[in-house]
Design an enzyme around this catalytic site. Structure first.
Site, short mmCIF file in Angstrom:
data_model
loop_
_atom_site.label_atom_id
_atom_site.label_comp_id
_atom_site.label_asym_id
_atom_site.label_seq_id
_atom_site.Cartn_x
_atom_site.Cartn_y
_atom_site.Cartn_z
N GLU A 39 40.01 23.13 25.45
CA GLU A 39 39.22 22.60 26.54
C GLU A 39 39.84 21.31 27.07
OE1 GLU A 39 37.28 22.00 29.43
OE2 GLU A 39 36.23 23.61 28.37
N THR A 148 38.78 30.19 32.17
CA THR A 148 39.03 28.88 32.78
C THR A 148 38.17 28.59 34.00
OG1 THR A 148 40.92 29.93 33.88
CG2 THR A 148 41.38 28.62 31.92
N HIS A 447 -3.36 39.57 33.09
CA HIS A 447 -4.01 39.09 34.32
C HIS A 447 -4.61 37.71 34.07
CE1 HIS A 447 -6.31 39.20 38.05
NE2 HIS A 447 -7.39 38.79 37.34
#
EC number: 1.8.1.4
Length: 468
Positions: A39, A148, A447
């Site tokens: 990274e 990437t 509901h």
């Protein structure tokens, strides 16, 4: 300075740690691979740091600010509602972004995934170099997953600067602009335009085509343009951006409509005209990997490139540039490396735009079904007839189901309105599972909920509606 003269051997390498990369790394580790992530930026990639997550945080803050000022319909009135934008940005960064990116780092440690900081450059089909400003090291690999991502496109006459910004700059402003110009009315431009309009800015969108949000159907987009108009957002279509002239205090935007040059003066101009795949600065050619004319990496059904053992996922391969698509492809690639027979199947790929109201779509539209030669019909149930939407005072929008005429099989759906980003998941599951309208109609929905509009839409598709 070269740290190592000899290649260090690695097993499975993942380049990038965004929603594609970090998911691929974790799944590969779960399946027994020894994984290394490379990274060059922050863990979490664009999505977690300067994309999906922080943008939704600003959108959420804008909704809160609007609610603080405009809740009269509920009998709630406030005076003097104020926005501390520095606190908003601090919350976005430290409590939202850093919580998630820190979580990814923790997961990497849990799965014994190593992280190398730096830029990766492929040397050949079996090795790469990781470059730092003052060092470099060569590594060989058995398997490689390239994740990437992409970056914003810069257009002529609008070089990114202090007041000419991309979406990253738009997310990190230190002030709410009094005047903001957004060039490009797609997903990113429309979302951030809406966020800043809710936070108090006057926003002008310049869109080159004849409509914003071209990937959604017209009746859905009309709801967004109606909301923009109510908030004072100017949407100018058919507008070609020409040039930005910047000073210390503002920026003048020159654009052309119907052959006539116009100008706007703003505090900032944000360019959101699209994104470019990050495949042009990492030695793709040296590894012999094939690219399309658009610079995307060609892959097979398992995400493998033409080079055995090298895979690619996310924004750098053909298809929609969506974070959840990247995560889905990540799992397929990791499983393929582990020897499983998993393949990519985009039977229903949901897409969401977090505008006001939210827009979501999955599977086929009615128009797309007709192009494919499918004899289909559409059933559209309005939120104006939904009890929960009424109790929220948020009735703009609808649920639309696209079904085959022969057996009512659900092949697509669109939702515009409150909760669309969450409701689309049930509909995606239904399309993926080959369910029909009767399956949805017979599913008991609680509901009062917004999800009942799906059941009501299914009953409408069957010709037996109760609530409309």
């Amino acid at each position: 300075m070269v740290v190592g003269d000899f290649a260090i051997e690695l097993e499975t390498v993942v380049i990038g740690s965004g929603p594609g990369g970090y998911v691929a790394a974790i799944r590969a580790a779960q399946l027994g691979q020894k994984v290394t992530v490379i990274e060059r930026g922050n863990i979490g990639g664009v999505c977690l740091n300067v994309g999906c997550i922080p943008s939704k945080a600003l959108i959420s803050a804008g909704h809160r600010f609007q609610a603080a000022q405009h809740s009269d319909v509920f009998g709630v009135t406030t005076t003097g509602a104020q926005l501390d934008f520095a606190k908003t940005q601090d919350w976005k960064q430290h409590q939202v972004v850093e919580t998630l990116t820190g979580g990814v780092s923790m997961l990497f440690k849990k799965h014994h995934i190593d992280v190398l900081e730096g830029s990766a450059f492929l040397v050949d089909e079996h090795s790469l170099r990781v470059i730092h400003p003052d060092s470099a090291q060569t590594y060989s690999f058995k398997n490689l997953i390239i994740a990437t991502g992409s970056r914003p496109i810069e257009i002529k006459g609008f070089k990114f600067s202090q007041r000419v910004i991309d979406s990253t700059g738009g997310l990190n402003l230190t002030e709410v602009p009094k005047e903001l110009v957004v060039i490009g009315g797609g997903y990113i431009g429309s979302e951030l335009a809406g966020a800043y309009a809710n936070l108090g800015a006057h926003v002008t969108i310049l869109e080159g085509t004849d409509t914003i949000l071209p990937n959604f159907e017209k009746d859905m987009v009309q709801l967004v343009t109606k909301n923009f108009k109510a908030k004072g957002v100017d949407v100018i279509t058919g507008a070609m951006a020409k040039e930005a002239v910047e000073t210390d205090t503002n920026v003048t935007v020159k654009y052309e409509v119907s052959g006539q040059e116009q100008t706007l003066v703003a505090d900032y101009v944000m360019v959101t005209v699209g994104r470019r795949p990050n495949t042009d600065d990492m030695g793709i050619a040296q590894a012999g990997i094939q690219l399309t004319d658009r610079g995307l990496i060609e892959v097979d059904q398992q995400g493998q490139t033409n080079v055995s053992g090298i895979y690619a996922i996310g924004d750098i391969v053909p298809g929609a540039a969506l974070a959840h698509k990247a995560s889905y492809e990540a799992k397929i690639a990791a499983e393929a490396i582990a020897g499983q027979k998993s393949i990519v199947d985009y039977h229903a790929m949901p897409a969401v735009c977090y505008t006001d109201p939210e827009l979501a779509t999955t599977g086929l539209t009615l128009a797309e079904a007709k192009v494919k030669g499918i004899d289909a019909k559409a059933a559209k149930f309005p939120f104006a007839a939904n009890g929960r939407a009424l109790s929220l005072a948020d009735t703009d929008g609808f649920v639309r189901l696209v079904t085959t005429k022969a057996d009512h099989t659900l092949i697509g759906a669109q939702v515009a309105g409150a909760g669309a980003s969450d409701l689309i998941s049930e509909l995606t599951l239904a399309v993926e599972s080959g369910m029909n309208a009767e399956d949805l109609a017979l599913t008991i929905h609680p509901h009062p909920t917004l999800s009942e509009a799906i059941m009501d839409g299914a009953e409408l598709a069957l010709g037996m509606p109760i609530n409309i």
